[in-house]
Write a protein that holds these residues in place. Structure first.
Motif, mmCIF file in Angstrom:
data_model
loop_
_atom_site.group_PDB
_atom_site.id
_atom_site.type_symbol
_atom_site.label_atom_id
_atom_site.label_comp_id
_atom_site.label_asym_id
_atom_site.label_seq_id
_atom_site.Cartn_x
_atom_site.Cartn_y
_atom_site.Cartn_z
ATOM 1 N N ILE A 263 0.900 -1.285 0.041
ATOM 2 C CA ILE A 263 0.149 0.048 0.110
ATOM 3 C C ILE A 263 1.005 1.221 0.033
ATOM 4 O O ILE A 263 0.578 2.301 -0.456
ATOM 5 N N CYS A 264 2.141 1.181 0.818
ATOM 6 C CA CYS A 264 2.929 2.337 1.071
ATOM 7 C C CYS A 264 3.444 2.673 -0.686
ATOM 8 O O CYS A 264 3.691 3.781 -0.889
ATOM 9 N N LYS A 265 3.845 1.707 -1.110
ATOM 10 C CA LYS A 265 4.314 1.703 -2.649
ATOM 11 C C LYS A 265 3.363 2.249 -3.519
ATOM 12 O O LYS A 265 3.443 3.180 -4.378
ATOM 13 N N THR A 266 2.236 1.794 -3.321
ATOM 14 C CA THR A 266 1.029 2.306 -4.166
ATOM 15 C C THR A 266 0.909 3.758 -4.156
ATOM 16 O O THR A 266 0.525 4.611 -5.083
ATOM 17 N N VAL A 267 0.852 4.249 -2.991
ATOM 18 C CA VAL A 267 0.569 5.753 -2.607
ATOM 19 C C VAL A 267 1.981 6.540 -2.449
ATOM 20 O O VAL A 267 2.241 7.763 -2.306
ATOM 21 N N LYS A 268 3.117 5.881 -2.692
ATOM 22 C CA LYS A 268 4.369 6.299 -3.028
ATOM 23 C C LYS A 268 4.716 7.169 -1.419
ATOM 24 O O LYS A 268 5.304 8.222 -1.361
ATOM 25 N N ILE A 269 4.594 6.331 -0.415
ATOM 26 C CA ILE A 269 5.333 7.030 0.846
ATOM 27 C C ILE A 269 6.231 5.624 1.330
ATOM 28 O O ILE A 269 6.912 5.840 2.350
ATOM 29 N N ASP A 270 6.728 4.816 0.434
ATOM 30 C CA ASP A 270 7.540 3.652 0.962
ATOM 31 C C ASP A 270 8.813 4.353 1.299
ATOM 32 O O ASP A 270 9.617 3.721 2.286
ATOM 33 N N HIS A 271 9.357 5.302 0.961
ATOM 34 C CA HIS A 271 10.608 5.806 1.281
ATOM 35 C C HIS A 271 10.627 6.638 2.448
ATOM 36 O O HIS A 271 11.619 7.055 3.237
ATOM 37 N N VAL A 272 9.397 6.865 3.064
ATOM 38 C CA VAL A 272 8.998 7.549 4.555
ATOM 39 C C VAL A 272 8.567 6.903 5.502
ATOM 40 O O VAL A 272 7.795 6.938 6.596
ATOM 41 N N GLY B 45 -2.843 9.395 4.804
ATOM 42 C CA GLY B 45 -4.342 9.409 5.089
ATOM 43 C C GLY B 45 -4.924 8.463 4.036
ATOM 44 O O GLY B 45 -6.003 7.534 4.496
ATOM 45 N N LEU B 46 -4.566 8.529 2.787
ATOM 46 C CA LEU B 46 -5.045 7.572 1.859
ATOM 47 C C LEU B 46 -4.727 6.156 2.179
ATOM 48 O O LEU B 46 -5.440 5.358 1.712
ATOM 49 N N ALA B 47 -3.316 6.013 2.612
ATOM 50 C CA ALA B 47 -2.909 4.554 3.124
ATOM 51 C C ALA B 47 -3.676 4.060 3.781
ATOM 52 O O ALA B 47 -4.295 2.749 3.877
ATOM 53 N N GLN B 48 -4.292 4.574 4.930
ATOM 54 C CA GLN B 48 -4.897 4.243 6.042
ATOM 55 C C GLN B 48 -6.180 3.841 5.385
ATOM 56 O O GLN B 48 -7.060 2.687 5.819
ATOM 57 N N ALA B 49 -6.756 4.554 4.570
ATOM 58 C CA ALA B 49 -8.243 4.082 3.750
ATOM 59 C C ALA B 49 -8.112 2.740 2.906
ATOM 60 O O ALA B 49 -8.952 2.383 2.898
ATOM 61 N N GLN C 94 1.394 19.119 -5.567
ATOM 62 C CA GLN C 94 0.715 18.217 -4.674
ATOM 63 C C GLN C 94 -0.574 17.786 -5.058
ATOM 64 O O GLN C 94 -0.622 16.529 -5.087
ATOM 65 N N ILE C 95 -1.211 18.798 -5.475
ATOM 66 C CA ILE C 95 -2.665 18.458 -5.746
ATOM 67 C C ILE C 95 -2.759 17.733 -7.261
ATOM 68 O O ILE C 95 -3.349 16.827 -7.236
ATOM 69 N N ILE C 96 -1.675 18.003 -7.887
ATOM 70 C CA ILE C 96 -1.493 17.162 -9.275
ATOM 71 C C ILE C 96 -1.291 15.851 -8.978
ATOM 72 O O ILE C 96 -1.756 14.791 -9.439
ATOM 73 N N ASP C 97 -0.447 15.368 -7.987
ATOM 74 C CA ASP C 97 0.247 14.290 -7.827
ATOM 75 C C ASP C 97 -1.076 13.457 -7.046
ATOM 76 O O ASP C 97 -1.161 12.211 -7.261
ATOM 77 N N ILE C 98 -2.113 13.954 -6.167
ATOM 78 C CA ILE C 98 -2.869 13.265 -5.517
ATOM 79 C C ILE C 98 -4.090 12.941 -6.286
ATOM 80 O O ILE C 98 -4.719 11.992 -6.370
ATOM 81 N N ARG C 99 -4.228 13.930 -7.453
ATOM 82 C CA ARG C 99 -5.099 13.637 -8.367
ATOM 83 C C ARG C 99 -4.901 12.284 -9.155
ATOM 84 O O ARG C 99 -5.572 11.510 -9.751
ATOM 85 N N ASN C 100 -3.673 12.485 -9.852
ATOM 86 C CA ASN C 100 -3.147 11.188 -10.418
ATOM 87 C C ASN C 100 -3.342 9.950 -9.548
ATOM 88 O O ASN C 100 -3.735 8.888 -10.237
ATOM 89 N N VAL D 134 5.652 20.373 9.275
ATOM 90 C CA VAL D 134 6.976 20.839 9.165
ATOM 91 C C VAL D 134 7.400 20.323 7.435
ATOM 92 O O VAL D 134 7.296 19.200 7.342
ATOM 93 N N ASN D 135 7.708 21.401 6.777
ATOM 94 C CA ASN D 135 8.013 21.005 5.339
ATOM 95 C C ASN D 135 9.495 20.507 5.316
ATOM 96 O O ASN D 135 10.086 21.198 5.138
ATOM 97 N N ASP D 136 9.508 19.023 5.435
ATOM 98 C CA ASP D 136 10.933 18.608 5.492
ATOM 99 C C ASP D 136 11.462 18.691 3.964
ATOM 100 O O ASP D 136 10.772 18.426 3.161
ATOM 101 N N ASP D 137 12.691 18.948 4.039
ATOM 102 C CA ASP D 137 13.255 18.940 2.637
ATOM 103 C C ASP D 137 13.176 18.069 2.042
ATOM 104 O O ASP D 137 13.128 17.975 0.464
ATOM 105 N N GLU D 138 13.416 16.662 2.539
ATOM 106 C CA GLU D 138 13.275 15.212 1.879
ATOM 107 C C GLU D 138 11.666 15.137 1.495
ATOM 108 O O GLU D 138 11.506 14.082 0.808
ATOM 109 N N SER D 139 10.696 15.779 2.157
ATOM 110 C CA SER D 139 9.337 15.270 1.893
ATOM 111 C C SER D 139 8.516 16.101 1.326
ATOM 112 O O SER D 139 7.223 16.138 1.076
ATOM 113 N N ASN D 140 9.094 17.256 0.534
ATOM 114 C CA ASN D 140 8.144 17.926 -0.389
ATOM 115 C C ASN D 140 7.666 17.395 -1.423
ATOM 116 O O ASN D 140 8.564 16.656 -2.081
ATOM 117 N N LEU D 141 6.336 17.341 -1.732
ATOM 118 C CA LEU D 141 5.910 16.803 -3.187
ATOM 119 C C LEU D 141 6.500 17.475 -4.341
ATOM 120 O O LEU D 141 6.334 18.911 -4.278
#
Length: 377
Positions: A115-124, A141-145, A166-172, A370-377
């Motif tokens: 699921i994390c790979k599907t929503v692209k959060i496996d690296h965090v 939040g999408l992952a928990q759903a 970020q909006i474009i990424d979530i829509r895709n 916190v807008n982490d440098d490594e976590s910005n979409l």
């Protein structure tokens, strides 16, 4: 997949929903569109079993939400406007917690990581949620759903507060999820509905005022349906050619905006699609078409026409689009060179419901975004 019949909801003397009915087919992405206070979030909360209706009936995958709540809620994954996250947990800890709460069976470690790979959060995966950017928190939040692989996903304002990328990424991501899930997407953002949805329901003042595809809504609300054509050549020659095309009811010259060209307003006979006959006629005559644009109403025009005069009524207790601000400044912001670790103390446990009731209660949040440098979409 979802049947809603004569759904009503009353808050005291305020009627928030006035007997709405609709169906959502399997594999469909339905856009639920309306102004603030129209009743969108009230409907979403009833569909997920979070609040009860005053009257009416809801069935999910054949299960009556009132008579078979456990089975119905097991078919639903819910992302509320404010994702129900525990900021002092890592992504891994939080998703494991949700897995246990939903009483899901299977290979926990593998399925959660998939699921994390599907929503692209496996690296965090091992990072603390409070130290992620808002875009990544939305993905968590999408992952928990998605845990438990529910047939239905209900997403309430999934891109609120995100930046344009970020909006474009979530829509895709939502479009990709729509290949395997039935999705209801609630929003008051027109471009968001237009970008991802197969069908649109417009709700205003607790009533459904439209239920169709964008194209059909445009045709039904347009007084005149037609095309604007721009072609190169002499006006008389072009007019004669346009009027000779089968299916053309009327052709009117509306001017010339480029040298050597003529613009026409063309109306078909009835609802006939004349684009292909126009193309073939001009191609055979060796005359280039420089532009052909449909005169359908835009989604913005449709929305304004439908809600005009409906009246917004008093704001219902759902407070559409104005979720409580729960984030406070956090003293635990990472500094350069530090590593993530779970914060001290445990989140207050959720109420022990049997089983998981489609969504998690919103926990109190003690960390700011916190807008982490490594976590910005």
């Amino acid at each position: 997949m979802i049947q809603v019949e004569n759904l009503t909801k009353r808050y005291g003397n305020q009627l928030a929903l006035q007997g709405i009915s609709f169906e959502v087919e399997q594999g469909e992405i339905l856009g639920f569109l309306g102004p603030n206070g129209a009743g969108k979030s009230t409907t979403m909360n009833i569909l997920t079993g979070y609040i009860s209706s005053t009257g009416g009936r809801v069935c999910v995958n054949g299960f009556d939400l009132l008579e078979q709540p456990n089975q119905a809620k097991a078919c639903i994954g819910y992302l509320p406007e404010q994702p129900p996250l525990y900021f002092n947990m890592t992504v891994q800890e939080y998703l494991n917690f949700v897995w246990d709460l939903k009483k899901v069976r299977g290979n926990k470690r593998k399925e959660i990581f998939d699921i994390c790979k599907t929503v692209k959060i496996d690296h965090v995966y091992e990072r603390v949620i409070g130290n992620l950017s808002k875009g990544y928190r939305q993905r968590v939040g999408l992952a928990q759903a998605l845990i438990g692989n529910p047939e239905v996903l209900i997403l309430d304002e999934p891109t609120v507060g995100l930046d344009p990328q970020q909006i474009i990424d979530i829509r895709n991501l939502i479009r990709d999820l729509g290949r395997q899930h039935t999705i209801i997407l609630s929003s008051h953002i027109l471009t968001e509905i237009q970008a991802v949805c197969d069908r649109i329901i417009v709700i205003s003042d607790g009533r459904i005022v439209a239920d169709d595809t964008e194209e059909n809504l445009s045709k039904s609300l347009s007084g005149e349906y037609g095309y604007t054509l721009r072609a190169e050549g002499e006006e008389d020659t072009l007019r004669e050619l346009v009027e000779s095309v089968p299916g053309v009811g009327r052709a009117e010259v509306i001017g010339s905006r480029e040298p050597g060209t003529v613009d026409f307003l063309i109306e078909p006979e009835g609802e006939e699609d004349i684009r292909r006959p126009l193309f073939h006629a001009f191609a055979q005559a060796g005359i280039p078409i420089l532009g052909l644009k449909s005169n359908e109403l835009s989604l913005e025009d449709i929305f304004l026409r439908l809600v005009a005069g409906e009246g917004q009524g008093e704001q219902t207790p759902e407070a559409e689009g104005t979720a409580e601000q729960q984030e406070e400044p956090s003293p635990d912001v990472l500094q350069d060179g530090q590593t993530d670790s779970a914060q001290a103390g445990q989140s207050e446990p959720l109420t022990d419901q049997e089983p998981y009731s489609a969504q998690i209660q919103q926990p109190s949040q003690q960390s700011a975004e916190v807008n982490d440098d490594e976590s910005n979409l």
